[in-house]
Each structure stands twice: as C-alpha cells, then as structure tokens.
Design an enzyme around this catalytic site. Structure first.
Site, short mmCIF file in Angstrom:
data_model
loop_
_atom_site.label_atom_id
_atom_site.label_comp_id
_atom_site.label_asym_id
_atom_site.label_seq_id
_atom_site.Cartn_x
_atom_site.Cartn_y
_atom_site.Cartn_z
N HIS A 199 2.33 3.19 -9.11
CA HIS A 199 2.11 1.60 -9.27
C HIS A 199 3.03 1.05 -9.99
CE1 HIS A 199 -1.90 1.81 -7.46
NE2 HIS A 199 -2.32 2.60 -8.71
N SER A 214 -7.43 -5.78 -4.78
CA SER A 214 -8.40 -6.57 -3.75
C SER A 214 -9.59 -6.38 -4.79
CB SER A 214 -8.59 -5.48 -2.56
OG SER A 214 -9.18 -4.30 -3.05
N GLU A 216 -12.18 -4.85 -4.13
CA GLU A 216 -12.77 -3.58 -3.81
C GLU A 216 -11.99 -2.54 -4.71
OE1 GLU A 216 -14.23 -6.06 -1.03
OE2 GLU A 216 -11.87 -5.52 -0.81
N ASN A 217 -10.85 -2.88 -5.13
CA ASN A 217 -9.99 -1.82 -5.96
C ASN A 217 -10.62 -1.79 -7.32
OD1 ASN A 217 -6.77 -2.95 -4.38
ND2 ASN A 217 -8.01 -1.24 -3.89
N TRP A 245 2.65 8.04 -2.69
CA TRP A 245 4.03 8.04 -3.27
C TRP A 245 4.38 9.04 -4.18
CZ3 TRP A 245 6.96 6.99 -7.54
CH2 TRP A 245 8.33 6.78 -7.39
N ASN A 254 1.22 3.43 -2.97
CA ASN A 254 1.65 3.68 -4.09
C ASN A 254 1.10 5.10 -4.76
OD1 ASN A 254 2.97 1.36 -4.16
ND2 ASN A 254 1.53 0.21 -5.80
N GLY A 255 -0.08 5.32 -4.32
CA GLY A 255 -0.91 6.41 -4.98
C GLY A 255 -0.32 7.92 -4.37
N GLU A 303 1.45 -11.94 13.19
CA GLU A 303 1.77 -10.95 13.98
C GLU A 303 1.64 -9.89 12.71
OE1 GLU A 303 2.97 -10.78 16.95
OE2 GLU A 303 2.46 -13.05 17.34
N ASP A 350 0.76 -1.32 -0.03
CA ASP A 350 0.07 -0.01 -0.12
C ASP A 350 0.65 1.29 0.02
OD1 ASP A 350 -2.36 1.20 -0.01
OD2 ASP A 350 -2.42 1.41 2.07
C1 IPE Z 1 -5.01 -2.81 0.06
O1 IPE Z 1 -5.01 -1.31 -0.15
C2 IPE Z 1 -5.36 -3.45 -1.11
C3 IPE Z 1 -3.85 -3.82 -1.54
C4 IPE Z 1 -2.75 -3.03 -1.39
C5 IPE Z 1 -3.88 -4.49 -2.95
P1 IPE Z 1 -6.42 -0.36 -0.27
O2 IPE Z 1 -5.63 1.20 -0.53
O3 IPE Z 1 -7.20 -0.84 -1.24
O4 IPE Z 1 -6.71 -0.14 1.11
P2 IPE Z 1 -7.91 0.81 1.93
O5 IPE Z 1 -8.64 1.25 0.91
O6 IPE Z 1 -6.81 1.82 2.58
O7 IPE Z 1 -8.06 0.06 2.92
C1 IPE Z 2 -1.71 0.11 -3.19
O1 IPE Z 2 -1.45 1.48 -3.41
C2 IPE Z 2 -1.99 -0.62 -4.74
C3 IPE Z 2 -3.34 -1.17 -4.87
C4 IPE Z 2 -4.30 -0.90 -3.93
C5 IPE Z 2 -3.54 -1.41 -6.15
P1 IPE Z 2 -2.68 2.44 -3.36
O2 IPE Z 2 -2.92 2.63 -4.87
O3 IPE Z 2 -3.85 2.13 -2.65
O4 IPE Z 2 -1.96 3.86 -2.90
P2 IPE Z 2 -2.57 4.96 -1.78
O5 IPE Z 2 -2.91 3.95 -0.55
O6 IPE Z 2 -3.65 5.60 -2.60
O7 IPE Z 2 -1.38 6.04 -1.55
MG MG Z 3 -4.21 2.51 -0.60
#
Ligand code: IPE
Ligand code: IPE
Ligand code: MG
Length: 237
Positions: free
Chosen positions: A34, A62, A64-65, A22, A19-20, A203, A17
């Site tokens: 990503h 996920s 949900e993604n 960053w 990436n966005g 853990e 988690d």
């Molecule tokens: C969890 O990250 C899913 C993955 C890293 C693949 P999300 O960014 O989707 O989780 P939430 O929305 O913050 O709970």
């Molecule tokens: C995790 O990084 C990658 C996926 C969930 C696919 P995010 O895209 O959730 O990055 P943030 O949480 O928005 O920084």
């Molecule tokens: Mg995220």
C-alpha cells in the site's frame, strides 16, 4: 507520448489494485504494497497533469474494503492521512481535489481535512483529482436517491421531474463528466463497485501489471489502446 490530444480521454478512472500481491511476491507484508502504491498514485497524478488529462478518479478504498484485517485498514488510513497532509501542494497547483464516498465513516479530523481541502480548491479548474475513499458505486446511487426522496418530501421536486440529469447531479461526482476510460491494473477483470453509473459507456482497459509497478509508460500503452477504440454510444458511425 505521441497521441493526438483530441484522442485523449477527458476523464480517466484508475482502480488501484494489486498492492497486496506486489508485496507478497517480494516477501513483504501487504501493508508495504500500500505504501508503494501510494507512490504510484503520486507519480500517475503528476503525469496525467503533464499530458493534459482534465479529470482523474482514483479508487483508493471501497465500501467493501472495511472487511479487511484491522491492521491493514489502519495502515491504509494512515497513508491516506499522510496524503491529506501533503495535498496542500496539489491545491496550490490549480488542481481541484474532491473526495468521493461517504465521509461520515471517517474520524472527525480526517473528515474535516477532506472538507477543507475541497473548499480550498473548489475554484481551481486546470485539473480535477477525485479520490474515491469509502466509495461504492451502489452507495453512490443510493445517496443520490435519498437526496431526491428528501426533495420530493419537502415538495420542491415532483416525481415526474426525476430524470437522469437529476440523479447524476446528486452523485458524489456531481457535475464531473462521465468516465471515458477505466484502467484496472492487477490482473482482475471486473469493476468491483467503482463508478457504476458514470462508466456506463467507458472504455475498459485491464492489465496484469500490479499497481505499484504501474508507470507513465504503462499509462501511455492504455492511452494508445484507447485512441484506437471506436466509441459509438449506441449509435452508428
Ligand atoms: C478494488 O479492489 C477496490 C480498490 C482498488 C480500492 P479490490 O481488491 O477490493 O477488489 P476485488 O475484491 O478483487 O474485487
Ligand atoms: C488495492 O490493492 C488496494 C485496496 C483495495 C485498498 P489490494 O490490497 O487489493 O491488492 P491485492 O489485490 O490483494 O493484490
Ligand atoms: Mg485487490
């Protein structure tokens, strides 16, 4: 790394988690995060192999993604395709590759590639790398329950035979051992529908470092922390 081999986890789960954020911090589009995160994935998988971790699961996408904007989902799928193209190297390396999650949601060529990589590596046993893609912990349990319902309907399992072992064997993780350590970079302190069943005694390690900045050094810190934990599994020591 100076950790006693006996104190290393057998199965580590990574929630990749951050990436966005960053990318946003650098004024780049989220998709750039990503791409950088995919590099971290490669680095960390290699390092885990070097230090002798037997099982790793990476949470890549996920259930949900899919709610995200179409162009972001599209970039993630393209990066995933690139990874599948490269994965032949993993497969050569005595590493078993499996994909956790419902594959029916992917395009045919993607699904076929996933299945063929799984087949090509099924007898490798030095290390198992699992990629959770269109994965949800709840979906995992529902998938197992559906299989059991089918077995009961067809008459070769009776309701009284249903036990934890059976439910577990039909999860996407099959006979992988439970997760010992779940690492979540990115600052959030939640599981977000990752390995719910398989992490019941894991853990948990959270760090604010964003996944693209996560490094073998950061992993060492998590492993040092893990080595100091007293795991009781409900018993007494
Ligand atoms: C969890 O990250 C899913 C993955 C890293 C693949 P999300 O960014 O989707 O989780 P939430 O929305 O913050 O709970
Ligand atoms: C995790 O990084 C990658 C996926 C969930 C696919 P995010 O895209 O959730 O990055 P943030 O949480 O928005 O920084
Ligand atoms: Mg995220």
């Amino acid at each position: 790394m100076i950790i006693d081999k006996n104190k290393l986890p057998i199965h580590i789960g990574f929630i990749m988690d951050g990436n966005g954020r960053w990318a946003s911090k650098k004024g780049l589009p989220r998709t750039a995060g990503h791409a950088e995160g995919a590099q971290t994935f490669r680095k960390i998988a290699r390092y885990c192999k070097k230090i002798g971790i037997k099982y790793i699961t990476f949470y890549a996408f996920s259930t949900e993604n899919w709610k995200r904007p179409a162009d972001e989902v599209d970039t993630i799928m393209k990066l995933f395709w690139q990874y599948l193209e490269e994965a032949k190297d993993f497969v050569k390396d005595n590493t078993r590759l499996i994909f956790l999650g419902d594959k029916s949601r992917f395009e045919d060529k993607m699904r076929e590639k996933m299945i063929s990589l799984e087949k090509a590596s099924e007898n490798f046993d030095e290390m198992t790398v699992a990629i959770a893609m269109n994965y949800g912990g709840r979906d995992d349990i529902v998938h197992s329950v559906k299989e059991i319902a089918r077995m009961v309907k067809e008459g070769y399992v009776s309701p009284s035979d249903i036990d934890e072992e059976l439910v577990e064997s039909l999860l996407y993780t099959g006979n992988m051992p439970d997760a010992d350590l779940i690492i979540r970079p990115g600052g959030e302190k939640r599981i977000s529908n990752f390995l719910i069943w398989q992490s019941s005694y894991a853990e948990l390690y959270f760090t604010d470092v964003l996944w693209p900045d996560f490094s073998p050094k950061e992993l060492d810190k998590a492993l040092e922390d893990y080595a100091l934990r007293g795991r009781r599994f409900g018993g007494v020591v």
